[in-house]
Design a protein around this motif. Structure first.
Motif, PDB file in Angstrom:
ATOM      1  N   ILE A 194     103.189  19.455  43.379  1.00 20.36           N
ATOM      2  CA  ILE A 194     103.030  19.198  44.804  1.00 20.36           C
ATOM      3  C   ILE A 194     103.003  20.322  45.770  1.00 20.36           C
ATOM      4  O   ILE A 194     102.033  20.261  46.729  1.00 20.36           O
ATOM      5  N   ASN A 195     103.642  21.472  45.672  1.00 21.33           N
ATOM      6  CA  ASN A 195     103.632  22.573  46.283  1.00 21.33           C
ATOM      7  C   ASN A 195     102.114  23.179  46.115  1.00 21.33           C
ATOM      8  O   ASN A 195     101.757  23.760  47.317  1.00 21.33           O
ATOM      9  N   MET A 196     101.479  23.317  45.199  1.00 20.15           N
ATOM     10  CA  MET A 196     100.240  23.776  44.969  1.00 20.15           C
ATOM     11  C   MET A 196      99.185  23.151  45.748  1.00 20.15           C
ATOM     12  O   MET A 196      98.405  23.638  46.343  1.00 20.15           O
ATOM     13  N   LEU A 197      99.296  21.873  45.940  1.00 18.33           N
ATOM     14  CA  LEU A 197      98.595  20.871  46.489  1.00 18.33           C
ATOM     15  C   LEU A 197      98.567  21.048  47.986  1.00 18.33           C
ATOM     16  O   LEU A 197      97.670  21.230  48.920  1.00 18.33           O
ATOM     17  N   PHE A 198      99.941  21.217  48.471  1.00 20.34           N
ATOM     18  CA  PHE A 198     100.207  21.584  49.925  1.00 20.34           C
ATOM     19  C   PHE A 198      99.584  22.935  50.233  1.00 20.34           C
ATOM     20  O   PHE A 198      98.908  22.858  51.493  1.00 20.34           O
ATOM     21  N   LEU A 199      99.656  23.928  49.595  1.00 20.54           N
ATOM     22  CA  LEU A 199      99.038  25.129  49.891  1.00 20.54           C
ATOM     23  C   LEU A 199      97.606  24.999  49.977  1.00 20.54           C
ATOM     24  O   LEU A 199      97.087  25.579  50.967  1.00 20.54           O
ATOM     25  N   ILE A 200      96.923  24.405  49.030  1.00 22.95           N
ATOM     26  CA  ILE A 200      95.676  24.202  49.009  1.00 22.95           C
ATOM     27  C   ILE A 200      95.149  23.601  50.375  1.00 22.95           C
ATOM     28  O   ILE A 200      94.245  23.958  51.235  1.00 22.95           O
ATOM     29  N   GLY A 201      95.902  22.271  50.701  1.00 20.30           N
ATOM     30  CA  GLY A 201      95.679  21.663  51.982  1.00 20.30           C
ATOM     31  C   GLY A 201      95.880  22.569  53.288  1.00 20.30           C
ATOM     32  O   GLY A 201      95.156  22.459  54.246  1.00 20.30           O
ATOM     33  N   LEU A 202      97.042  23.289  53.139  1.00 25.48           N
ATOM     34  CA  LEU A 202      97.258  23.975  54.189  1.00 25.48           C
ATOM     35  C   LEU A 202      96.100  24.971  54.454  1.00 25.48           C
ATOM     36  O   LEU A 202      95.823  25.396  55.833  1.00 25.48           O
ATOM     37  N   PHE A 203      95.817  25.732  53.413  1.00 24.17           N
ATOM     38  CA  PHE A 203      94.730  26.747  53.472  1.00 24.17           C
ATOM     39  C   PHE A 203      93.586  25.926  54.219  1.00 24.17           C
ATOM     40  O   PHE A 203      92.808  26.651  55.122  1.00 24.17           O
ATOM     41  N   GLY A 204      92.990  25.040  53.830  1.00 21.53           N
ATOM     42  CA  GLY A 204      91.805  24.317  54.198  1.00 21.53           C
ATOM     43  C   GLY A 204      91.880  23.797  55.403  1.00 21.53           C
ATOM     44  O   GLY A 204      91.211  24.320  56.406  1.00 21.53           O
ATOM     45  N   ALA A 205      93.074  23.174  55.850  1.00 25.86           N
ATOM     46  CA  ALA A 205      93.071  22.563  57.239  1.00 25.86           C
ATOM     47  C   ALA A 205      93.307  23.671  58.248  1.00 25.86           C
ATOM     48  O   ALA A 205      92.841  23.792  59.154  1.00 25.86           O
ATOM     49  N   GLY A 206      94.172  24.779  57.936  1.00 17.83           N
ATOM     50  CA  GLY A 206      94.390  25.774  58.878  1.00 17.83           C
ATOM     51  C   GLY A 206      93.077  26.649  59.086  1.00 17.83           C
ATOM     52  O   GLY A 206      92.840  26.917  60.131  1.00 17.83           O
ATOM     53  N   SER A 207      92.187  26.962  58.151  1.00 21.85           N
ATOM     54  CA  SER A 207      91.181  27.559  58.398  1.00 21.85           C
ATOM     55  C   SER A 207      89.988  26.952  59.249  1.00 21.85           C
ATOM     56  O   SER A 207      89.583  27.291  60.143  1.00 21.85           O
ATOM     57  N   LEU A 208      90.056  25.445  59.212  1.00 25.80           N
ATOM     58  CA  LEU A 208      89.457  24.734  60.073  1.00 25.80           C
ATOM     59  C   LEU A 208      89.810  24.543  61.431  1.00 25.80           C
ATOM     60  O   LEU A 208      89.310  24.798  62.452  1.00 25.80           O
ATOM     61  N   VAL A 209      91.406  24.680  61.649  1.00 24.05           N
ATOM     62  CA  VAL A 209      91.867  24.765  62.983  1.00 24.05           C
ATOM     63  C   VAL A 209      91.599  26.128  63.650  1.00 24.05           C
ATOM     64  O   VAL A 209      91.065  26.286  64.592  1.00 24.05           O
ATOM     65  N   ILE A 210      91.566  27.156  62.947  1.00 29.26           N
ATOM     66  CA  ILE A 210      91.234  28.486  63.364  1.00 29.26           C
ATOM     67  C   ILE A 210      89.718  28.355  63.808  1.00 29.26           C
ATOM     68  O   ILE A 210      89.452  29.011  64.910  1.00 29.26           O
ATOM     69  N   THR A 211      88.866  27.890  63.059  1.00 25.69           N
ATOM     70  CA  THR A 211      87.425  27.717  63.362  1.00 25.69           C
ATOM     71  C   THR A 211      87.443  26.992  64.398  1.00 25.69           C
ATOM     72  O   THR A 211      86.557  27.165  65.560  1.00 25.69           O
ATOM     73  N   GLU A 212      88.111  25.818  64.831  1.00 28.11           N
ATOM     74  CA  GLU A 212      88.068  24.925  65.803  1.00 28.11           C
ATOM     75  C   GLU A 212      88.295  25.609  67.324  1.00 28.11           C
ATOM     76  O   GLU A 212      87.841  25.695  68.213  1.00 28.11           O
ATOM     77  N   PHE A 213      89.344  26.410  66.905  1.00 28.94           N
ATOM     78  CA  PHE A 213      89.832  27.140  68.134  1.00 28.94           C
ATOM     79  C   PHE A 213      89.271  28.498  68.525  1.00 28.94           C
ATOM     80  O   PHE A 213      89.254  28.804  69.912  1.00 28.94           O
ATOM     81  N   THR A 214      88.328  28.914  67.678  1.00 31.37           N
ATOM     82  CA  THR A 214      87.758  30.271  68.241  1.00 31.37           C
ATOM     83  C   THR A 214      85.937  29.913  68.624  1.00 31.37           C
ATOM     84  O   THR A 214      85.615  30.449  69.337  1.00 31.37           O
ATOM     85  N   THR A 215      85.572  28.688  67.780  1.00 30.12           N
ATOM     86  CA  THR A 215      84.272  28.430  68.099  1.00 30.12           C
ATOM     87  C   THR A 215      83.960  26.801  68.934  1.00 30.12           C
ATOM     88  O   THR A 215      82.990  26.785  69.523  1.00 30.12           O
ATOM     89  N   GLY A 216      84.970  26.228  68.674  1.00 27.51           N
ATOM     90  CA  GLY A 216      85.205  24.884  69.503  1.00 27.51           C
ATOM     91  C   GLY A 216      84.335  23.806  68.615  1.00 27.51           C
ATOM     92  O   GLY A 216      84.068  22.720  69.146  1.00 27.51           O
ATOM     93  N   ASP A 217      83.879  24.224  67.303  1.00 32.85           N
ATOM     94  CA  ASP A 217      83.215  23.383  66.722  1.00 32.85           C
ATOM     95  C   ASP A 217      83.689  23.320  65.113  1.00 32.85           C
ATOM     96  O   ASP A 217      82.543  23.224  64.387  1.00 32.85           O
ATOM     97  N   GLY A 218      84.725  23.116  65.039  1.00 35.02           N
ATOM     98  CA  GLY A 218      85.211  23.374  63.506  1.00 35.02           C
ATOM     99  C   GLY A 218      85.583  22.104  62.812  1.00 35.02           C
ATOM    100  O   GLY A 218      85.218  21.844  61.771  1.00 35.02           O
ATOM    101  N   CYS A 219      85.870  20.842  63.801  1.00 35.23           N
ATOM    102  CA  CYS A 219      85.976  19.603  63.327  1.00 35.23           C
ATOM    103  C   CYS A 219      85.677  18.626  64.206  1.00 35.23           C
ATOM    104  O   CYS A 219      85.721  18.788  65.444  1.00 35.23           O
ATOM    105  N   PRO A 220      85.731  17.148  63.944  1.00 37.36           N
ATOM    106  CA  PRO A 220      85.430  16.080  64.899  1.00 37.36           C
ATOM    107  C   PRO A 220      86.814  16.072  65.729  1.00 37.36           C
ATOM    108  O   PRO A 220      87.760  16.552  65.338  1.00 37.36           O
ATOM    109  N   LYS A 221      86.703  15.232  66.585  1.00 38.92           N
ATOM    110  CA  LYS A 221      87.977  15.196  67.750  1.00 38.92           C
ATOM    111  C   LYS A 221      88.311  13.624  67.830  1.00 38.92           C
ATOM    112  O   LYS A 221      87.260  12.857  67.826  1.00 38.92           O
TER     113      LYS A 221
END
Length: 127
Positions: free
Chosen positions: A11-38
């Motif tokens: 479960i910890n490993m799945l959370f880390l994978i998810g946190l990394f993936g979602a976190g990178s999308l959030v960073i992209t969203e806040f830097t470019t404004g085009d990372g994910c749907p709203k």
């Protein structure tokens, strides 16, 4: 190693994978404004990130199972709706470098988190 301990670390490993993936999308969203749907003005990836963070904390402290299941359930529902919309070409989920829609991956991870946690809790309570 006991089964409940193994489940805890999976479960910890799945959370880390998810946190990394979602976190990178959030960073992209806040830097470019085009990372994910709203949803309105709120980026969906931010909601998913929160839905990874709160259950992960609950899991690590081995408390607040209601929070765990509430937020993983909300995220699984969001991922299910997004996956169906992606599948019928009614929406566009962000994709991995291999072209896999991330909503499919989120649905898989959150479903696994729910099943694995339920299995872990059943195993502990049967002891």
């Amino acid at each position: 190693m006991k089964a409940s301990t193994t489940l805890f670390w999976v479960i910890n490993m799945l959370f880390l994978i998810g946190l990394f993936g979602a976190g990178s999308l959030v960073i992209t969203e806040f830097t470019t404004g085009d990372g994910c749907p709203k949803f309105g003005a709120v980026p969906a990836c931010l909601i998913i990130l929160i839905c990874f963070i709160l259950p992960f904390i609950s899991h690590l402290f081995k408390k607040w199972n209601l929070i765990y299941f509430l937020f993983t359930g909300i995220a699984a529902l969001i991922a299910l709706v997004a996956s169906v919309m992606q599948f019928i070409s009614n929406a566009e989920c962000p994709k991995t470098d291999l072209g896999i829609p991330m909503c499919y991956i989120s649905l898989l991870i959150f479903t696994a988190l729910i099943i694995l946690k339920k299995t872990q809790l059943n195993y502990v309570s049967s002891k």
